[in-house]
Design a protein around this motif. Sequence first.
Motif, PDB file in Angstrom:
ATOM      1  N   PRO A 197       3.003  -1.438  -7.367  1.00 48.65           N
ATOM      2  CA  PRO A 197       3.727  -1.123  -8.569  1.00 48.65           C
ATOM      3  C   PRO A 197       3.644   0.571  -8.313  1.00 48.65           C
ATOM      4  O   PRO A 197       2.750   1.001  -7.983  1.00 48.65           O
ATOM      5  CB  PRO A 197       3.116  -1.104  -9.589  1.00 48.65           C
ATOM      6  CG  PRO A 197       2.431  -2.630  -9.225  1.00 48.65           C
ATOM      7  CD  PRO A 197       2.089  -2.362  -7.923  1.00 48.65           C
ATOM      8  N   ASP A 198       4.907   1.246  -8.825  1.00 52.54           N
ATOM      9  CA  ASP A 198       4.901   2.652  -8.852  1.00 52.54           C
ATOM     10  C   ASP A 198       5.062   2.948 -10.499  1.00 52.54           C
ATOM     11  O   ASP A 198       5.953   2.844 -11.016  1.00 52.54           O
ATOM     12  CB  ASP A 198       6.125   2.905  -8.162  1.00 52.54           C
ATOM     13  CG  ASP A 198       6.161   4.702  -7.972  1.00 52.54           C
ATOM     14  OD1 ASP A 198       5.449   5.234  -8.821  1.00 52.54           O
ATOM     15  OD2 ASP A 198       6.967   4.998  -7.238  1.00 52.54           O
ATOM     16  N   PRO A 199       4.084   4.074 -10.547  1.00 52.90           N
ATOM     17  CA  PRO A 199       3.962   4.270 -12.036  1.00 52.90           C
ATOM     18  C   PRO A 199       5.239   4.998 -12.423  1.00 52.90           C
ATOM     19  O   PRO A 199       5.583   4.906 -13.769  1.00 52.90           O
ATOM     20  CB  PRO A 199       2.761   5.458 -12.203  1.00 52.90           C
ATOM     21  CG  PRO A 199       1.796   4.999 -11.066  1.00 52.90           C
ATOM     22  CD  PRO A 199       2.906   4.564 -10.043  1.00 52.90           C
ATOM     23  N   GLU A 200       6.075   5.649 -11.671  1.00 54.26           N
ATOM     24  CA  GLU A 200       7.319   6.118 -11.906  1.00 54.26           C
ATOM     25  C   GLU A 200       8.419   5.216 -12.243  1.00 54.26           C
ATOM     26  O   GLU A 200       9.529   5.647 -12.689  1.00 54.26           O
ATOM     27  CB  GLU A 200       7.895   7.095 -10.785  1.00 54.26           C
ATOM     28  CG  GLU A 200       7.019   8.357 -10.585  1.00 54.26           C
ATOM     29  CD  GLU A 200       7.391   9.141  -9.521  1.00 54.26           C
ATOM     30  OE1 GLU A 200       8.813   8.793  -8.763  1.00 54.26           O
ATOM     31  OE2 GLU A 200       7.063  10.196  -9.257  1.00 54.26           O
ATOM     32  N   ASP A 201       8.106   3.885 -11.995  1.00 62.36           N
ATOM     33  CA  ASP A 201       9.281   2.752 -12.217  1.00 62.36           C
ATOM     34  C   ASP A 201       8.736   2.159 -13.708  1.00 62.36           C
ATOM     35  O   ASP A 201       9.553   1.150 -14.074  1.00 62.36           O
ATOM     36  CB  ASP A 201       8.779   1.479 -11.288  1.00 62.36           C
ATOM     37  CG  ASP A 201       9.580   2.128 -10.016  1.00 62.36           C
ATOM     38  OD1 ASP A 201      10.407   2.911  -9.706  1.00 62.36           O
ATOM     39  OD2 ASP A 201       8.976   1.227  -8.899  1.00 62.36           O
ATOM     40  N   GLY A 202       8.036   2.649 -14.339  1.00 64.74           N
ATOM     41  CA  GLY A 202       7.559   2.159 -15.908  1.00 64.74           C
ATOM     42  C   GLY A 202       6.988   0.663 -15.553  1.00 64.74           C
ATOM     43  O   GLY A 202       6.137   0.594 -14.866  1.00 64.74           O
TER      44      GLY A 202
END
Length: 289
Positions: A197-202
């Motif tokens: 998961p990428d934090p920027e993807d919410g």
Amino acid sequence: MLADPPHPRGCESAKCTYSSAYMDGSFTHGHFVQDKLTFPSADRKSKVVVNDYMFGCGQNNSDVDPDGSIGLMGLSRSPISFVYQTASKFKKYFSYCLPSDISSTGYITFGKPDDLNNKYIKFTRIQTTPKQSQFYDVVITGISVAGKKIPIKRSVFVDGGAIIDSGTSITRLQPEAYAALKSAFRKEMSRYKLLAPDPEDGNIENCYDFSMYETVVMPKISFIFKGRVKLEVNVKGTMLAEDVKRVCLAFIAAGDGDGAVLGNLMQRTVQVVHDVEGRRIGFGPGTCA
């Protein structure tokens, strides 16, 4: 598009203001005005005129396009929406087809066409409540992935409810339903590289790197509604992608206690018919693929 249109917040010296906020955190504030609305008819041989049409003129808006334009057409079941204010002209009937991408053209039509062929449009009921919802409430009875119905208790959908919304992009499902969808989808996609998961993807968490594959086979996702009405989601409505190195499932979990919101991405290439007077929503093959 289905969120509540502007509502007056107060008037002084014949000047009225409004303030509206939406589910995604966006907002608009401005003046609430009334004017005559005129636009061409479908055959362009005449004009449709709506007197005393009420609308908001935004002065402070959170979402503005680079060219400075912004606009929202309210299509909800609120008495002040475009659908209800033009009811005498279009009988609370409209349909649209959202294209698969920006290279294609979609459409929206108002009024029931004379040549509507219901054979290819399957309708499910808009649910009634003691106090009419402003949204288009439907009942989901199941979800399938790759042709297999996934195990979700019926009470999950009945208790939480669901709405069809053209103004929300990513579909939100009750946590239990989303967990089952995620599990089934990941099982079908086990041959591909799942990214962290990428934090920027919410809240988006099911992302894959397809750059190393020549061919990618995506499992088909379908929603079944009350009345055995099936909506097969187009693959471009299933995934979000900026490039092949990060392609993500376009479904997320709703908040605890929230109902499902079926967004516009999963509606791509489908003709979605709103027969508000008849209290039903229809799905059929679109012509905007």
